[in-house]
Enzyme design. Structure first.
Site, PDB file in Angstrom:
ATOM      1  N   TYR A  62       0.838  -1.199   0.000  1.00 13.53           N
ATOM      2  CA  TYR A  62       0.000   0.000   0.000  1.00 13.53           C
ATOM      3  C   TYR A  62       0.877   1.254   0.000  1.00 13.53           C
ATOM      4  O   TYR A  62       1.655   1.495   0.936  1.00 13.53           O
ATOM      5  CB  TYR A  62      -0.910   0.039   1.229  1.00 13.53           C
ATOM      6  CG  TYR A  62      -1.991  -1.022   1.282  1.00 13.53           C
ATOM      7  CD1 TYR A  62      -2.266  -1.851   0.198  1.00 13.53           C
ATOM      8  CD2 TYR A  62      -2.738  -1.203   2.440  1.00 13.53           C
ATOM      9  CE1 TYR A  62      -3.258  -2.818   0.263  1.00 13.53           C
ATOM     10  CE2 TYR A  62      -3.730  -2.176   2.513  1.00 13.53           C
ATOM     11  CZ  TYR A  62      -3.988  -2.978   1.416  1.00 13.53           C
ATOM     12  OH  TYR A  62      -4.966  -3.932   1.492  1.00 13.53           O
ATOM     13  N   SER A  63       0.744   2.044  -1.046  1.00 13.79           N
ATOM     14  CA  SER A  63       1.510   3.296  -1.189  1.00 13.79           C
ATOM     15  C   SER A  63       3.007   3.068  -1.017  1.00 13.79           C
ATOM     16  O   SER A  63       3.717   3.864  -0.404  1.00 13.79           O
ATOM     17  CB  SER A  63       1.014   4.360  -0.198  1.00 13.79           C
ATOM     18  OG  SER A  63      -0.257   4.827  -0.558  1.00 13.79           O
TER      19      SER A  63
END
Length: 344
Positions: A62-63
């Site tokens: 995530y990110s």
């Protein structure tokens, strides 16, 4: 907040968990989800903890790791009050060791998550996908070593097919290794594939469902209806192709019933969709996300009340589709259902 046992384990998790996929905001996909920074995240975590939401879910992908970093910064000073759930296995870079579930990859991934989160252990660690190139025995042995080292408390999988999960559970039993007690799955009123094989497997094997995207990848917000254009601010403009496919007519039929029940109960469409999930077999916790306080408080309103049986039945019917072979006979034909009735 209601607390539920996670599969056949001793871990109690809240009926609603908080998904930190909106933290960080790096990259095209996750940037469309949200760009919450540490200060904003602290406020969302404050609200969550006050409501009894004690589990926070993220992943190394995530990110590009920023979600774990922001979450770690936001929980400083209150680690003992919450559970941390993260995942690894999807590609995080172009290198040969940047993906999969081999021993070296998993040990490095866990060490990286611990560093970004700023903690000494992960409460629930899940494989983000099945790695067909690595023997399940190698994967399970590496995870078992990490559990014995105190770096992981409980194990889970995510996005596994039925045979992949069952093969892993059988190998764990055969070799005396730590079992998966959770399966993080896509499940919603407009995405019910989980019910066909994975739900019966979870009930039989003591594997609890940790539900992701319970609002059908943002489609069950109450803002999408028959005969109306997609709202200008919807993230579906940028992310629809990355998420689970949903037939438009099925979506509209479900929303029609959600609207009816919203009028009857005074609840919102998302609250009803989330509450329905909490009535389903094997569901331990439903992950909700929020880009701001208003969204979070709306989602928290999904607990503390119950749909009545007639309303549940209407929602069941609205979202029902015919399963593919070999599952459909067990849903539709009396001779089959006598032998093996559907879990639902």
């Amino acid at each position: 907040m209601e607390y539920r046992r996670l599969g056949a384990s001793g871990l109690l998790v809240p009926a609603l968990s908080f998904g930190a996929g909106t933290f960080g905001g790096r990259g095209e996909l996750f940037g469309a989800w949200g760009d919450t920074d540490a200060e904003q995240a602290r406020r969302l975590i404050d609200i969550s903890l006050d409501a009894g939401v004690t589990m926070f879910d993220t992943a190394d992908v995530y990110s590009d790791g920023a979600s774990e970093e922001v979450l770690g910064a936001a929980i400083k000073g209150r680690r003992e009050r919450l559970l941390l759930s993260t995942k690894a296995g999807l590609p995080t870079g172009p290198g040969p060791s940047d993906a999969g579930s081999g021993r070296a990859r998993l040990i490095g991934a866990v060490e990286g998550s611990l560093r970004r989160l700023g903690v000494d252990h992960i409460d629930l660690f899940q494989l983000h996908a099945f790695d067909a190139h690595t023997p399940v025995e190698e994967t399970l042995a590496a995870l078992d070593d990490l559990v014995r080292a105190g770096k992981i408390r409980y194990l889970g999988a995510s996005n596994f097919a039925g045979w992949q999960l069952m093969k892993s559970l059988a190998a764990a039993d055969r070799n005396g290794l730590t079992r998966y007690v959770a399966h993080q799955v896509y499940y919603s009123l407009v995405g019910r594939d989980y019910e066909w094989e994975l739900m019966p497997l979870g009930r039989d094997q003591g594997v609890g469902a940790v539900v992701w995207s319970p609002l059908g990848w943002g489609r069950l917000t109450g803002k999408i209806r028959r005969g109306q254009p997609l709202p200008a601010g919807s993230r579906l403009h940028r992310t629809a192709e990355a998420g689970p496919p949903v037939d438009d007519e099925l979506l509209y039929d479900v929303v029609d019933v959600l609207d009816e029940i919203a009028a009857e109960t005074g609840r919102t469409v998302p609250q009803i969709a989330l509450n329905w999930l909490l009535t389903r077999p094997t569901v331990a916790t439903v992950i909700v996300g929020a880009r701001n306080e208003e969204q979070l408080r709306q989602n928290l309103g999904a607990v503390g009340w119950r749909l009545d049986p007639e309303q549940i039945a209407r929602l069941d019917k609205a979202g029902a589709v015919t399963p593919p072979y070999p599952y459909y006979p067990y849903y539709r034909l009396p001779d089959f259902t006598r032998l093996n009735p559907p879990v639902v």
